[in-house]
Design an enzyme around this catalytic site. Structure first.
Site, mmCIF file in Angstrom:
data_model
loop_
_atom_site.group_PDB
_atom_site.id
_atom_site.type_symbol
_atom_site.label_atom_id
_atom_site.label_comp_id
_atom_site.label_asym_id
_atom_site.label_seq_id
_atom_site.Cartn_x
_atom_site.Cartn_y
_atom_site.Cartn_z
ATOM 1 N N ARG A 229 -9.771 -0.392 -18.710
ATOM 2 C CA ARG A 229 -10.547 -1.516 -19.226
ATOM 3 C C ARG A 229 -11.730 -1.002 -20.040
ATOM 4 N NH1 ARG A 229 -6.645 -4.112 -18.541
ATOM 5 N NH2 ARG A 229 -6.354 -5.916 -17.180
ATOM 6 N N HIS A 277 -4.821 -2.408 -27.254
ATOM 7 C CA HIS A 277 -4.423 -2.810 -25.890
ATOM 8 C C HIS A 277 -2.895 -2.937 -25.784
ATOM 9 C CE1 HIS A 277 -6.067 -4.958 -22.069
ATOM 10 N NE2 HIS A 277 -4.840 -4.528 -21.837
HETATM 11 P P1 NDP Z 1 -3.459 -0.178 -8.526
HETATM 12 O O1 NDP Z 1 -4.243 -1.195 -7.780
HETATM 13 O O2 NDP Z 1 -2.048 0.070 -8.149
HETATM 14 O O3 NDP Z 1 -4.209 1.235 -8.472
HETATM 15 C C1 NDP Z 1 -5.581 1.344 -8.550
HETATM 16 C C2 NDP Z 1 -5.988 2.755 -8.165
HETATM 17 O O4 NDP Z 1 -7.410 2.896 -8.380
HETATM 18 C C3 NDP Z 1 -5.734 3.060 -6.690
HETATM 19 O O5 NDP Z 1 -5.356 4.411 -6.534
HETATM 20 C C4 NDP Z 1 -7.120 2.831 -6.064
HETATM 21 O O6 NDP Z 1 -7.366 3.561 -4.879
HETATM 22 C C5 NDP Z 1 -8.015 3.353 -7.159
HETATM 23 N N1 NDP Z 1 -9.375 2.821 -7.036
HETATM 24 C C6 NDP Z 1 -9.783 1.527 -7.054
HETATM 25 N N2 NDP Z 1 -11.118 1.454 -6.870
HETATM 26 C C7 NDP Z 1 -11.559 2.724 -6.712
HETATM 27 C C8 NDP Z 1 -12.826 3.295 -6.467
HETATM 28 N N3 NDP Z 1 -13.936 2.541 -6.331
HETATM 29 N N4 NDP Z 1 -12.895 4.636 -6.352
HETATM 30 C C9 NDP Z 1 -11.808 5.410 -6.443
HETATM 31 N N5 NDP Z 1 -10.545 4.919 -6.685
HETATM 32 C C10 NDP Z 1 -10.439 3.593 -6.819
HETATM 33 O O7 NDP Z 1 -3.553 -0.599 -10.073
HETATM 34 P P2 NDP Z 1 -2.516 -0.261 -11.247
HETATM 35 O O8 NDP Z 1 -2.231 1.195 -11.193
HETATM 36 O O9 NDP Z 1 -1.363 -1.195 -11.211
HETATM 37 O O10 NDP Z 1 -3.389 -0.646 -12.542
HETATM 38 C C11 NDP Z 1 -4.604 0.008 -12.808
HETATM 39 C C12 NDP Z 1 -5.336 -0.669 -13.953
HETATM 40 O O11 NDP Z 1 -4.702 -0.388 -15.193
HETATM 41 C C13 NDP Z 1 -5.349 -2.190 -13.922
HETATM 42 O O12 NDP Z 1 -6.323 -2.677 -13.022
HETATM 43 C C14 NDP Z 1 -5.659 -2.539 -15.359
HETATM 44 O O13 NDP Z 1 -7.058 -2.647 -15.540
HETATM 45 C C15 NDP Z 1 -5.141 -1.359 -16.150
HETATM 46 N N6 NDP Z 1 -3.996 -1.733 -16.987
HETATM 47 C C16 NDP Z 1 -4.107 -1.563 -18.350
HETATM 48 C C17 NDP Z 1 -3.052 -1.890 -19.160
HETATM 49 C C18 NDP Z 1 -3.115 -1.670 -20.628
HETATM 50 O O14 NDP Z 1 -2.209 -2.072 -21.354
HETATM 51 N N7 NDP Z 1 -4.125 -1.003 -21.144
HETATM 52 C C19 NDP Z 1 -1.796 -2.444 -18.625
HETATM 53 C C20 NDP Z 1 -1.788 -2.544 -17.192
HETATM 54 C C21 NDP Z 1 -2.870 -2.213 -16.425
HETATM 55 P P3 NDP Z 1 -6.458 3.342 -3.561
HETATM 56 O O15 NDP Z 1 -5.159 4.049 -3.857
HETATM 57 O O16 NDP Z 1 -7.216 3.983 -2.475
HETATM 58 O O17 NDP Z 1 -6.306 1.853 -3.403
HETATM 59 C C1 OXD Z 2 -2.732 -5.642 -17.396
HETATM 60 C C2 OXD Z 2 -2.934 -5.491 -18.845
HETATM 61 O O1 OXD Z 2 -3.703 -5.562 -16.635
HETATM 62 O O2 OXD Z 2 -1.995 -5.789 -19.605
HETATM 63 O O3 OXD Z 2 -1.583 -5.837 -16.990
HETATM 64 O O4 OXD Z 2 -4.006 -5.032 -19.282
#
Ligand code: NDP
Ligand code: OXD
Length: 314
Positions: A229, A277
């Site tokens: 993000r 994006h």
């Molecule tokens: P998940 O919820 O599966 O994974 C999030 C990861 O971040 C987990 O490992 C989590 O830890 C870790 N995390 C969260 N908060 C913290 C913190 N405070 N400190 C350390 N680690 C933290 O999410 P996804 O992998 O599915 O997606 C991740 C992000 O990717 C989405 O939220 C979105 O913003 C972005 N995204 C962007 C896209 C794009 O096109 N640019 C498309 C899709 C997503 P833990 O394993 O311990 O829970």
């Molecule tokens: C998502 C994205 O969060 O597309 O899935 O950014």
């Protein structure tokens, strides 16, 4: 069952058709201003306050993306807009993990194989050898080891990179990736990294995490790949780090303001690569199949995965 679909641009027809194919018995409608009628399920992206009004019979809200910051807001205060006791469900992979692995691998290899430098040379008609980078000098740190981060980290590992990853809670697996967690593990993950990949969710704990303090811990001449993000990144700190050479290049897919305004300095920054994006698009067929499968499971009284922990914010 009644399913209500909301999109800020009002374009819901394709999702209505797709869901109807999986759930032929459901009454499916796109949201129109003034629609406060009952619904069993809401399917939405970046909702306005009106669509989130409490609705009789509402059982779950499905977010049309992995990140729920469009519902909860970067500071988490959007949680107050949600109808009490109704689970918010996010997309899990749905075809995004492979896309993300392709995008991040391409950007990392471009830096590792110096393709950006060869492109610059080509523009000057220069035939010039560049000393190859060594894998040993190119550790990659992935922030976030969830659905997308873990898949990306494993893909990078297949190219021989020494990959480290960071999560909130402790993780163990046999991937060969150096796993770190929590505040205590942050430094070990990022220190001296040559490439930093951000795949964290946007929460009050992670907003502005890509800042001068973090850049200073990386290797001099490191590369940033932000695919999570825009609000994770302190933009002025990146521009300063690019000027000083601490950051040698950045690949940015997400921005604080999207579309990126025409006068934004990133457009003119020489070592910034911009995409709109698209690193992992929401694929309609996979998305519809996943949401329909979960609606069917809930209707059978079964548990589903992907329910957002509202206290954690992701
Ligand atoms: P998940 O919820 O599966 O994974 C999030 C990861 O971040 C987990 O490992 C989590 O830890 C870790 N995390 C969260 N908060 C913290 C913190 N405070 N400190 C350390 N680690 C933290 O999410 P996804 O992998 O599915 O997606 C991740 C992000 O990717 C989405 O939220 C979105 O913003 C972005 N995204 C962007 C896209 C794009 O096109 N640019 C498309 C899709 C997503 P833990 O394993 O311990 O829970
Ligand atoms: C998502 C994205 O969060 O597309 O899935 O950014």
């Amino acid at each position: 069952m009644d399913i209500l679909i909301y999109s800020p641009d009002g374009k819901t027809a394709a999702y209505e058709t797709g869901l109807a194919e999986h759930l032929p018995q459901a009454n499916i409608r796109g949201w129109q201003p003034g629609d406060t009628a009952p619904a069993d399920y809401l399917v939405l992206w970046k909702p306005n306050a009106e669509v989130l009004q409490p609705r009789e019979g509402l059982k779950a809200i499905f977010n049309l993306g992995a990140g729920v910051d469009g519902v909860l807001g970067p500071h988490g205060d959007g949680v107050q807009r949600l109808p009490a006791g109704v689970p918010l469900v996010r997309l899990e992979d749905a075809g995004m993990a492979d896309q993300m692995a392709q995008y991040v691998s391409a950007a990392t290899l471009r830096y590792f194989r110096r393709l950006d430098e060869f492109e610059a040379q080509q523009a000057q008609r220069q035939w010039k050898f560049q000393k190859p980078n060594r894998l040993a000098d190119f550790p990659v740190a992935v922030l976030g080891y969830g659905t997308l981060g873990a898949h990306v980290a494993r893909a990078l590992k297949t190219f021989g990179f020494a990959v480290r990853a960071w999560s909130r809670s402790e993780r163990h697996d046999d991937s060969g990736i150096a796993l770190h967690h929590g505040e205590a593990g942050f430094d070990a993950c990022v220190s001296g990294a040559r490439v930093l990949v951000n795949l964290l969710p946007l929460t009050p704990q992670t907003v502005d995490i890509l800042d001068a303090n973090l850049f200073a811990r990386l290797a001099h001449g490191a590369f940033l790949i932000n695919v999570a993000r825009g609000a994770h990144l302190v933009e002025a700190d990146l521009l300063t780090a690019l000027d000083s050479g601490q950051i040698a290049g950045a690949t940015l897919d997400v921005f604080r303001t999207e579309p990126l305004p025409p006068d934004h300095p990133f457009w003119r920054a020489p070592r910034v690569s911009i995409t709109p994006h698209i690193s992992a698009l929401t694929l309609r067929d996979e998305t519809v199949a996943q949401i329909a499968g979960k609606i069917a499971a809930l209707a059978r009284g079964e548990a589903i995965t992907g329910i957002v922990d509202l206290a954690r914010g992701y």
